[in-house]
Design a protein around this motif. Structure first.
Motif, PDB file in Angstrom:
ATOM      1  N   ASN A 441       0.816  -1.216   0.000  1.00 10.98           N
ATOM      2  CA  ASN A 441       0.000   0.000   0.000  1.00 10.98           C
ATOM      3  C   ASN A 441       0.844   1.259   0.000  1.00 10.98           C
ATOM      4  OD1 ASN A 441      -2.272  -1.597   0.109  1.00 10.98           O
ATOM      5  ND2 ASN A 441      -2.367  -1.578   2.363  1.00 10.98           N
ATOM      6  N   GLY A 442       2.137   1.096   0.211  1.00 11.06           N
ATOM      7  CA  GLY A 442       3.008   2.269   0.201  1.00 11.06           C
ATOM      8  C   GLY A 442       2.921   3.084   1.465  1.00 11.06           C
ATOM      9  N   ARG A 443       2.410   2.507   2.546  1.00  9.14           N
ATOM     10  CA  ARG A 443       2.270   3.259   3.798  1.00  9.14           C
ATOM     11  C   ARG A 443       2.859   2.438   4.933  1.00  9.14           C
ATOM     12  NH1 ARG A 443      -3.000   3.206   1.934  1.00  9.14           N
ATOM     13  NH2 ARG A 443      -3.670   1.957   3.728  1.00  9.14           N
ATOM     14  N   ASP A 444       3.344   3.144   5.914  1.00  9.52           N
ATOM     15  CA  ASP A 444       3.811   2.493   7.128  1.00  9.52           C
ATOM     16  C   ASP A 444       2.651   2.391   8.097  1.00  9.52           C
ATOM     17  OD1 ASP A 444       6.269   2.205   6.153  1.00  9.52           O
ATOM     18  OD2 ASP A 444       7.184   3.878   7.221  1.00  9.52           O
ATOM     19  N   GLN A 445       1.868   1.338   7.966  1.00 12.64           N
ATOM     20  CA  GLN A 445       0.745   1.139   8.869  1.00 12.64           C
ATOM     21  C   GLN A 445       1.242   0.361  10.074  1.00 12.64           C
ATOM     22  OE1 GLN A 445      -2.387  -0.737   6.731  1.00 12.64           O
ATOM     23  NE2 GLN A 445      -2.499   0.840   5.164  1.00 12.64           N
ATOM     24  N   ILE A 446       1.060   0.931  11.223  1.00 11.67           N
ATOM     25  CA  ILE A 446       1.684   0.394  12.422  1.00 11.67           C
ATOM     26  C   ILE A 446       0.652  -0.197  13.352  1.00 11.67           C
ATOM     27  CG2 ILE A 446       3.001   1.038  14.474  1.00 11.67           C
ATOM     28  CD1 ILE A 446       4.269   3.249  12.765  1.00 11.67           C
ATOM     29  N   ILE A 447       0.945  -1.403  13.785  1.00 12.83           N
ATOM     30  CA  ILE A 447       0.145  -2.009  14.853  1.00 12.83           C
ATOM     31  C   ILE A 447       0.933  -1.835  16.137  1.00 12.83           C
ATOM     32  CG2 ILE A 447      -0.800  -4.141  15.762  1.00 12.83           C
ATOM     33  CD1 ILE A 447      -1.076  -5.126  12.967  1.00 12.83           C
ATOM     34  N   SER A 448       0.380  -1.193  17.089  1.00 11.55           N
ATOM     35  CA  SER A 448       1.066  -0.973  18.348  1.00 11.55           C
ATOM     36  C   SER A 448       0.669  -2.053  19.322  1.00 11.55           C
ATOM     37  CB  SER A 448       0.720   0.404  18.910  1.00 11.55           C
ATOM     38  OG  SER A 448       1.207   1.398  18.050  1.00 11.55           O
ATOM     39  N   GLY A 449       1.639  -2.808  19.733  1.00 12.85           N
ATOM     40  CA  GLY A 449       1.391  -3.788  20.773  1.00 12.85           C
ATOM     41  C   GLY A 449       1.449  -3.111  22.118  1.00 12.85           C
ATOM     42  N   LYS A 450       1.992  -3.799  23.084  1.00 10.94           N
ATOM     43  CA  LYS A 450       2.129  -3.201  24.404  1.00 10.94           C
ATOM     44  C   LYS A 450       3.246  -2.164  24.332  1.00 10.94           C
ATOM     45  CE  LYS A 450       2.876  -4.243  29.259  1.00 10.94           C
ATOM     46  NZ  LYS A 450       3.228  -5.278  30.251  1.00 10.94           N
ATOM     47  N   LYS A 451       2.853  -0.921  24.369  1.00 15.83           N
ATOM     48  CA  LYS A 451       3.832   0.137  24.183  1.00 15.83           C
ATOM     49  C   LYS A 451       4.687   0.314  25.434  1.00 15.83           C
ATOM     50  CE  LYS A 451       0.460   3.626  25.597  1.00 15.83           C
ATOM     51  NZ  LYS A 451      -0.409   4.701  25.152  1.00 15.83           N
ATOM     52  N   LYS A 452       5.877   0.881  25.225  1.00 17.17           N
ATOM     53  CA  LYS A 452       6.779   1.144  26.329  1.00 17.17           C
ATOM     54  C   LYS A 452       6.211   2.286  27.182  1.00 17.17           C
ATOM     55  CE  LYS A 452       9.970  -1.802  25.194  1.00 17.17           C
ATOM     56  NZ  LYS A 452      11.235  -1.381  24.628  1.00 17.17           N
ATOM     57  N   PRO A 453       6.374   2.195  28.490  1.00 16.05           N
ATOM     58  CA  PRO A 453       5.828   3.249  29.360  1.00 16.05           C
ATOM     59  C   PRO A 453       6.627   4.538  29.235  1.00 16.05           C
ATOM     60  CG  PRO A 453       7.094   1.697  30.648  1.00 16.05           C
ATOM     61  CD  PRO A 453       7.025   1.128  29.253  1.00 16.05           C
ATOM     62  N   LYS A 454       5.967   5.654  29.526  1.00 12.08           N
ATOM     63  CA  LYS A 454       6.655   6.932  29.619  1.00 12.08           C
ATOM     64  C   LYS A 454       7.623   6.885  30.800  1.00 12.08           C
ATOM     65  CE  LYS A 454       5.296  10.398  27.779  1.00 12.08           C
ATOM     66  NZ  LYS A 454       5.782  11.158  26.590  1.00 12.08           N
ATOM     67  N   THR A 455       8.540   7.838  30.830  1.00 15.28           N
ATOM     68  CA  THR A 455       9.552   7.849  31.883  1.00 15.28           C
ATOM     69  C   THR A 455       9.343   9.044  32.804  1.00 15.28           C
ATOM     70  OG1 THR A 455      11.089   6.916  30.268  1.00 15.28           O
ATOM     71  CG2 THR A 455      12.023   7.716  32.332  1.00 15.28           C
ATOM     72  N   ASN A 456       8.980   8.769  34.036  1.00 17.25           N
ATOM     73  CA  ASN A 456       8.870   9.758  35.113  1.00 17.25           C
ATOM     74  C   ASN A 456       7.696  10.719  34.978  1.00 17.25           C
ATOM     75  OD1 ASN A 456      11.184   8.815  36.450  1.00 17.25           O
ATOM     76  ND2 ASN A 456      12.517  10.110  35.201  1.00 17.25           N
ATOM     77  N   PHE A 457       7.237  10.999  33.773  1.00 20.16           N
ATOM     78  CA  PHE A 457       6.191  12.001  33.585  1.00 20.16           C
ATOM     79  C   PHE A 457       5.398  11.665  32.331  1.00 20.16           C
ATOM     80  CE2 PHE A 457       4.422  16.055  32.195  1.00 20.16           C
ATOM     81  CZ  PHE A 457       3.965  16.589  33.385  1.00 20.16           C
ATOM     82  N   VAL A 458       4.113  12.018  32.371  1.00 21.35           N
ATOM     83  CA  VAL A 458       3.231  11.778  31.222  1.00 21.35           C
ATOM     84  C   VAL A 458       2.598  13.108  30.805  1.00 21.35           C
ATOM     85  CG1 VAL A 458       1.294  10.456  30.304  1.00 21.35           C
ATOM     86  CG2 VAL A 458       2.722   9.488  32.116  1.00 21.35           C
ATOM     87  N   GLU A 459       2.778  13.472  29.545  1.00 16.54           N
ATOM     88  CA  GLU A 459       2.178  14.704  29.026  1.00 16.54           C
ATOM     89  C   GLU A 459       0.741  14.419  28.593  1.00 16.54           C
ATOM     90  OE1 GLU A 459       5.019  13.446  27.852  1.00 16.54           O
ATOM     91  OE2 GLU A 459       6.613  14.885  28.307  1.00 16.54           O
TER      92      GLU A 459
END
Length: 1498
Positions: A441-459
């Protein structure tokens, strides 16, 4: 040689869009990126074409063959078109060119190569400059490559082979250089003769104690210096090594000369290396201490400590120079250095790995080893995270930004990466996977599994961040409001009711509110940080949970105990009073409150003892961390930001006074007047509602009460911003007055103080000490040398304004100050604009004076010092001019006798009796004509001589007959001396030196004398241009302000200027100048109308025959210098170089050079060494880099605007040889089509740019973060020096302000209250776009108020000034070791500039603001531009609200500094938003009631 094979050419397709062979565009600059390696060949072809067209043809043919070999299918972008063009040109040149030196091409090119070598290398290597030799060796190398393709190897002449071998051996010593030609053999530039440079280079080349590594191949050359040794160990790129080699040498040289002095020396001082070591590794040592790891910097007994220190410094700089985007992650760089230095230590000392026990490798690594094995894996992690960002569509909490990944290295987890880094470790393993059909398809279609946690703070995008970050402020205002309402509600609001038991008991309810608000804070901490729990230690998670339950416990406990304290409770109080039994005890609630407030009491104690708090927060002792655990989590940044006692007292007093005023106003004006009406409304009973009842079950008209109180409550929370504005204005005005701002605001004030300007200049802008003053007073008691130095600077200032067309030629002459030592004038020679009309007034006074008392006339004249000076100077200069003009000794004797008569008559008080004042007006008229004639150009010398003689004879006749009573006696005496020649008696004053008018010094005297006689009262207002007036008055005013003493140029801090540029205007094209808008107005016409005086000055300048430039090009520059263009910025910044050269001249020039004048130095061969030295020191101290991100793409673009931009940038490099341009070069690999990116630095050559450094990148740097900071980051490695000024491309600079730069840089050496030195110096800005339109005028005033009085107060007393954009000056070493001069995470760091200020403060920096120097700044001038700018700033502030930087500053500042921080950053915009809400809350009910009334009437 035959033409290209027809079979080959037939495979090429003619493309109608190919490059026109007749085009003036240089073909070497249009090479497609995939064929970049043939560009040097085409450049050589163009170089040799005039000398030998056939050899040029052979070079192009070789380039064509190489291009076809690299991309035979022409699949690369633009390759087919370029090859078609090149083939077309080759076919044409095959027919037109013939061998000149021989009968065949092989012999032709061999003979030409030999001739080229003998002429340029063998005979010229000891006479040519290094830049010339670099170009020659490059040509020779390419020619030999071409020769090998034309001549069979067996037929290459032995002499040719000998020449080629010599070129191959020496070509690396003759490469294009940036500042230091380190391998120059013969003609060494003066900068290489400086002892500090020699000593630094010698220390860097000391590799005696370093082990020899096994080479990768037999042809590997030897190691010449420490950086090359490090490169062979770790595989750094050649361009990076060359760049950091020069960088390190310049750093060492500049530091060394300050620690040693100015005597000649050979060895680098050990203290120099130690100082640099401490500064570079301060953050690294802090990082190791924070993680409780020993630093990997070792100095075993008996080792060469200086060599080891240089080794560690070089290693860090090489890592930083090749780290690309990782430069935004300073602790990641610390980790890399930690591991690589450990490897170095193993090689140098133990040679045994601590884990495996095996020996460290001692084999050299490949050139890109470090890039591939260290930088690229981390870059790919960044890239994968950015893909989660999904172009801003994903929330900030869904991906990890720069800060998240950098803060991974704030924990011990980072050491699990190992070394070499384990690519399978958790840091590198990413959960995303691409769909199988993504490529289809010419696109980077991403499936996100268990994503890495943020570090120390979450925006998290929520307004609740405002409460979470600034909870103490909201708690204070809410509790204050509650207390004031309780007081106002009881007994008519008298403050005395506080002491009544019942009222006091109600006031104590604020502690329940406090507990509930703290519970809300604990809840928000858990909710908003939940996505980061996966990266937190269990102790931090436990702290969040424990604080939640403790807050809930206290909220319940205080509510219950407070309810039990009432005797007859009702409502909700009755509910709480029934919990826990039947006891009622007021003292229990009070006891609970005291216990609850114990942490607050401790916080107050630490607040008044900032040194104790600072020491505790910065301590890495585990026991201290345990004690501080409850108050705030341990972080690497934000520790010990508390100010000294003096600063604490100042901003605390500011806020206490402000809060008292605000609360008193709120109580007496907002709350108290509303209590009585509220009580009345609550008593009114309403049974029938005409419109709608919002609270059908409510009692006491609660809906009406809410409507009435809502605007008041909103005003209460908003008006602190208004009170801040009032107090800031008052305090800023007081600060400005004490700083001597505004002491010279007008030309009249300047004239009244001009006598002291010279001495103020001596104290402020020249190296100054008591010993120097004492010596100068002995050597030059009259101070003529210092006066001449001031005149040099003042005149250069005036000349710069003339070149900018701010003053006319006449105004320039009126403003100049003479400085020649050949003058015999006995008084101070003031600039003519101060002496305007003094001579005409004095003549009128003398002519109308009827008395014979000399004393009275002289008293009137000498009452005005300027008039006295003008009269004496005019008299003495006239005698000097006439005496020098005459050639006959007898006639000169007449002049001497007349002057003697004047002097004697004045001494004997007989002047009025021996001279007739009535003849002075006639004499004045004749003198004016005489001087005007002397200044005119002439064609017919005889006619001109005759006219001059006639007027001169008339003048002498008037003097002797009409002015002097005994003038005939003087003539008779002269006749008696020489009576033998009757002819001489009839022909007086005919022998004159008419050619004297061409002497610059003599002509200057004539011009000045003419001005003294002719200038009228109107000249007092010179210059007429408002901008010129502003600059003159500000410069004069700044001389009376407090600033550090100026060091000599050699002892000053070195600095760079960095300007990011994308695709803005460089120089207006002729088409753009004449393009009409919808009203039929062109840009040129509009600027001519709003700058009429400057246009007239430009026309006058163009008439000057000395100004030999194309008129169209000059008009383009004139317009561009009045717009926000890159050319204006570059011209302004290059004034630094001009100022440094002048300062060097003043520092080291002898008396004859000083009095001879700076303008004549280039024409005087005797002073060549002085000017060479000035140029060398200017190069040593100043570097200017413009980061033109897409310059490489613009050169190759088919778009005309891009080509023009590239050409204009090239012209800037050719105009300013010291200018450097950095850009990101995108190249396409021919074998797989993969794109490769490089950071490239170029400079102006003879006609084209010359590449200096090329450093390969792991990928496109701008794909990771925001464009501008990424653009700055890729180019910052090419900057030099200890300071870095960040300049936008819409800024300007002025010569007179550039002269103060060395004073400003001394601010970095000043300690504030004995604690810290500044890390950012804030500078004042002048908004130069105010005259463009009314909107621009408004924006100019708004911005001016912020960059002057606003930032003045932020810096002192509030101590919350950050970095609000350019032109601030950074402590360069401090910031490059702590993440750079901006932050770049997408969206979060939208306002990238201010985050560098946040980062600096969080990491222990100190920011100041200085107003004795200013830099020009352009602002938006149209409604759409202003709207977009305000939207960007507001959006940036919104993103700041979500950021970890604002959260940490808000939580870790003390209370009053936190208030300053809030109301000067995000609070300003939030208050503005509440103002809109306030309008809605007021008008909505009014319109609602009005609408309801209409409905009822219907």
């Amino acid at each position: 040689m035959a033409a290209p094979p027809r079979s080959f050419s037939r495979r090429m397709t003619r493309n109608p869009t190919m490059i026109d062979p007749g085009s003036e565009v240089v073909d070497s600059e249009l090479v497609p990126s995939s064929l970049a390696s043939i560009a040097p060949i085409l450049r050589v072809a163009n170089e040799v074409e005039n000398d030998n067209p056939r050899v040029a043809y052979l070079c192009r043919f070789h380039a064509f063959e190489k291009a076809h070999h690299m991309d035979p299918k022409s699949s690369g972008r633009g390759v087919r078109q370029f090859k078609t063009y090149l083939l077309h040109r080759l076919e044409k040149e095959e027919e037109e060119t013939q061998p000149q030196l021989s009968n065949s091409d092989p012999k032709e090119i061999q003979k030409y190569y030999q001739s080229f070598y003998e002429k340029n290398i063998r005979d010229g290597q000891f006479t040519k400059k290094p830049e010339e030799m670099a170009k020659i060796y490059q040509i020779a190398s390419v020619l030999y490559d071409v020769l090998k393709t034309v001549v069979p190897a067996s037929k290459i002449d032995p002499q040719t082979q000998s020449y080629a071998k010599d070129v191959e051996e020496k070509k690396e010593q003759h490469e294009h250089y940036n500042i230091l030609p380190l391998y120059a053999v013969a003609v060494k530039p003066p900068i290489m003769e400086l002892p500090e440079v020699k000593a630094a280079l010698r220390a860097l080349r000391d590799v005696q104690n370093l082990p020899i590594l096994r080479p990768l191949d037999e042809g590997h050359r030897s190691v010449n210096d420490i950086l090359e040794w490090l490169s062979s160990v770790f595989g750094f790129q050649k361009g990076n090594v060359a760049n950091q080699r020069e960088h390190l040498i310049l750093l060492l040289a500049n530091i060394d000369i300050r620690t040693k002095g100015f005597e000649n020396y050979e060895q680098l001082d050990n203290n120099t290396v130690h100082l640099l070591m401490d500064k570079i590794f301060k953050n690294y040592r802090s990082w190791c201490a924070y993680l409780h790891h020993p630093v990997n910097i070792m100095y075993p007994q008996g080792s060469d400590r200086k060599q080891l220190e240089l080794l560690y410094i070089g290693l860090y700089l090489l890592i930083w120079g090749e780290a690309s985007n990782i430069r935004f992650m300073p602790e990641c760089i610390c980790y890399i250095f930690h591991k690589m230095s450990d490897e170095i230590n193993g090689i140098l000392f133990s040679n045994v790995q601590p884990v495996s026990g095996g020996a460290y490798q001692t084999t050299m690594r490949g050139e890109e080893s470090f890039l591939q094995n260290v930088v690229t894996p981390i870059y790919e992690v960044l890239l994968k995270e950015v893909r989660r960002h999904n172009n801003g569509k994903a929330s900030h909490s869904a991906w990890r930004n720069y800060d998240d990944l950098n803060e991974y290295f704030w924990t011990d987890k980072c050491f699990k990466l190992g070394w070499p880094m384990d690519i399978k470790s958790a840091f590198f393993v990413h959960s995303e996977e691409k769909r199988p059909d993504a490529a289809v398809n010419g696109r980077d279609q991403i499936i996100s599994g268990k994503k890495k946690p943020k570090t120390n703070f979450v925006e998290v995008r929520t307004f609740l961040h405002l409460y979470r970050s600034f909870d103490r402020m909201w708690v204070f205002f809410i509790l204050s409001l509650q207390a004031m309402v309780i007081i106002a509600w009881n007994h008519n609001g008298s403050l005395a009711v506080i002491f009544e038991e019942e009222v006091f008991k109600h006031i104590l309810s604020i502690f329940i509110t406090l507990a509930l608000l703290n519970f809300l804070q604990a809840t928000l901490d858990i909710i908003l940080s939940f996505n980061a729990w996966g990266s937190l230690k269990w102790t931090q998670i436990f702290r969040y949970i424990l604080k939640f339950f403790v807050a809930a416990f206290w909220a319940a406990l205080l509510s219950i105990t407070y309810a039990r304290s009432f005797q007859n409770p009702t409502g909700i109080i009755k509910f709480f009073s029934t919990i826990g039994g039947n006891w009622r005890d007021q003292s229990l609630f009070s006891f609970c409150v005291v216990i609850y407030l114990i942490p607050n009491f401790l916080a107050v104690l630490l607040f008044v003892l900032p040194p104790l708090r600072r020491s505790m927060e910065r301590s890495n002792w585990r026991i201290i961390s345990l004690l501080m655990w409850w108050a705030q989590p341990k972080l690497f940044v934000g520790r010990g930001m508390h100010e000294d006692m003096v600063s604490l007292f100042k901003y605390t007093l500011f806020w206490i006074t402000l809060l008292i005023s605000k609360l008193a106003f709120s109580y007496y004006v907002e709350i108290l007047p509303l209590v009585a009406p509220t009580k009345v409304i609550m008593k009114v009973k309403v049974s029938n509602y005409e419109w709608h009842e919002f609270f059908p079950k409510g009692t006491r008209n609660i809906g009406v009460v809410i409507v009435i109180w809502t605007p008041v409550v909103m005003v209460y929370f908003m008006d602190t911003q208004i009170w801040y504005s009032i107090f800031a204005t008052i305090v800023g005005g007081i600060n400005g007055a004490f700083s001597h701002l505004g002491e010279v605001r007008t030309l009249g004030m300047l004239r009244s103080r001009f006598e002291s300007v010279h001495s103020a200049f001596r104290q402020r802008l020249l190296p100054y000490s008591k010993e120097m003053v004492r010596k100068e007073h002995m050597d030059d008691p009259m101070g003529k040398k210092n006066s001449a130095k001031f005149a040099q600077v003042w005149n250069e200032f005036i000349f710069s304004m003339r070149m900018e067309d701010l003053v006319s030629n006449r105004e320039k002459d009126l403003l100049l100050v003479p400085y020649s030592s050949t003058t015999t004038v006995s008084v101070v020679q003031w600039p003519p604009f101060l002496l305007a009309s003094k001579i005409p007034i004095a003549l009128d006074m003398a002519n109308n004076f009827k008395r014979k008392d000399d004393a009275e006339l002289f008293r009137k004249i000498t009452a005005d010092d300027y008039m006295r000076s003008a009269v004496i100077e005019c008299y003495e200069t006239l005698g000097e001019v006439l005496y020098g003009f005459l050639e006959d000794e007898e006639e000169k004797m007449i002049i001497r006798q007349i002057c003697r008569e004047v002097d004697v008559s004045i001494q004997q008080r007989k002047f009025l009796s021996e001279f007739r004042m009535s003849g002075l007006p006639l004499l004045n008229n004749k003198l004016e004509k005489f001087l005007e004639l002397l200044l005119k150009d002439y064609d017919d010398e005889e006619s001109y001589r005759s006219t001059v003689i006639n007027i001169l004879q008339d003048i002498m006749e008037i003097i002797t007959q009409d002015v002097m009573n005994n003038g005939h006696e003087i003539l008779e005496k002269s006749h008696q001396i020489d009576t033998h020649n009757e002819h001489d008696k009839k022909q007086k004053f005919e022998r004159i030196n008419i050619h004297l008018a061409k002497n610059p010094t003599w002509r200057e005297k004539v011009v000045r004398l003419h001005l003294l006689l002719t200038v009228k009262e109107s000249a007092i207002n010179v210059p007429m241009n408002l901008d010129a007036r502003r600059r003159i008055t500000f410069f004069a005013n700044s001389l009376y302000m407090k600033m550090p003493n100026a060091p000599t140029v050699r002892a000053m801090l070195s600095f760079s200027v960095l300007t990011p540029y994308f695709k803005e205007d460089v120089l207006y094209s002729e088409k753009k100048l004449n393009l009409e808008n919808e009203d039929g107005i062109t840009t040129l016409f509009y600027l001519q109308k709003i700058y009429p005086d400057e246009w007239n000055n430009f026309e006058e300048r163009m008439e000057d025959p000395k100004f030999n430039k194309d008129r169209i090009e000059s008009i383009r520059q004139w317009v561009s210098y009045r717009a926000q263009t890159l050319s204006r910025t570059v011209r302004g910044m290059m004034y630094y170089k001009d100022a440094l050269r002048l300062q060097c001249f003043l520092d080291y020039a002898e008396d004859d050079a000083i009095f001879g004048g700076y303008q004549t130095m280039d024409m005087n061969k005797d002073h060549k060494n002085l000017m060479d030295r000035a140029q060398a020191l200017a190069d040593l101290k100043f570097t200017y880099v413009v980061s033109c991100q897409v310059y490489g793409a613009q050169k190759k673009s088919s778009d005309l605007e891009d080509q023009n931009s590239a050409a204009n940038i090239l012209n800037l490099m050719l105009t300013y040889p010291s200018l450097r341009v950095a850009y990101i070069d995108e190249r396409e690999e021919t074998h797989d089509g993969k794109k490769v990116y490089y950071s490239v630095l170029v400079k102006g050559g003879e006609k084209l740019d010359e590449e200096i450094y090329r450093i390969k990148l792991p990928g496109s740097p701008t794909d990771i973060g925001e464009g501008k900071p990424e653009n700055q980051n890729h180019a910052i490695i090419f900057t030099r020096g200890e300071a870095l000024q960040a300049i936008d491309m819409n800024q300007d600079n002025y010569f007179e302000e550039a002269f103060k730069m060395r004073n400003v840089l001394e601010e970095f050496h000043k300690t504030h209250h004995g604690q810290r030195t500044p890390t950012i110096l804030g500078l004042r800005e002048h908004i130069f776009t105010g005259s463009v339109s009314s909107l621009a005028w408004f924006m100019s005033n708004q911005e001016t108020s912020f960059v002057t009085i606003g930032q003045r107060v932020l810096a002192d007393p509030l101590r919350v000034r950050f970095h609000y954009g350019h032109p601030d000056i950074f402590d360069r070493i401090f910031h490059i070791t702590r993440g750079g001069i901006s932050k770049a995470s997408k969206k979060v760091n939208l306002s990238e500039d201010i985050f560098s200020g946040y980062n600096s403060i969080l990491r222990g920096g100190y920011i100041t603001h200085h107003e004795y120097i200013q830099v020009g700044k352009g602002r938006d001038v149209g409604m759409n531009q202003i709207s977009l700018f305000e939207a960007k700033v507001a959006g940036g502030n919104g993103e700041q609200t979500l950021s970890r930087d604002v959260y940490r500053l808000g939580r870790r500042f003390d209370f009053y500094r936190m208030l300053s921080f809030y109301f000067t950053t995000v609070g300003f915009y939030f208050s503005s938003n509440r103002a809109y809400c306030l309008c809605i809350s007021i008008w909505a009910p009014i319109f609602g009631f009005k609408w309801a009334g209409k409905e009822n009437n219907r």
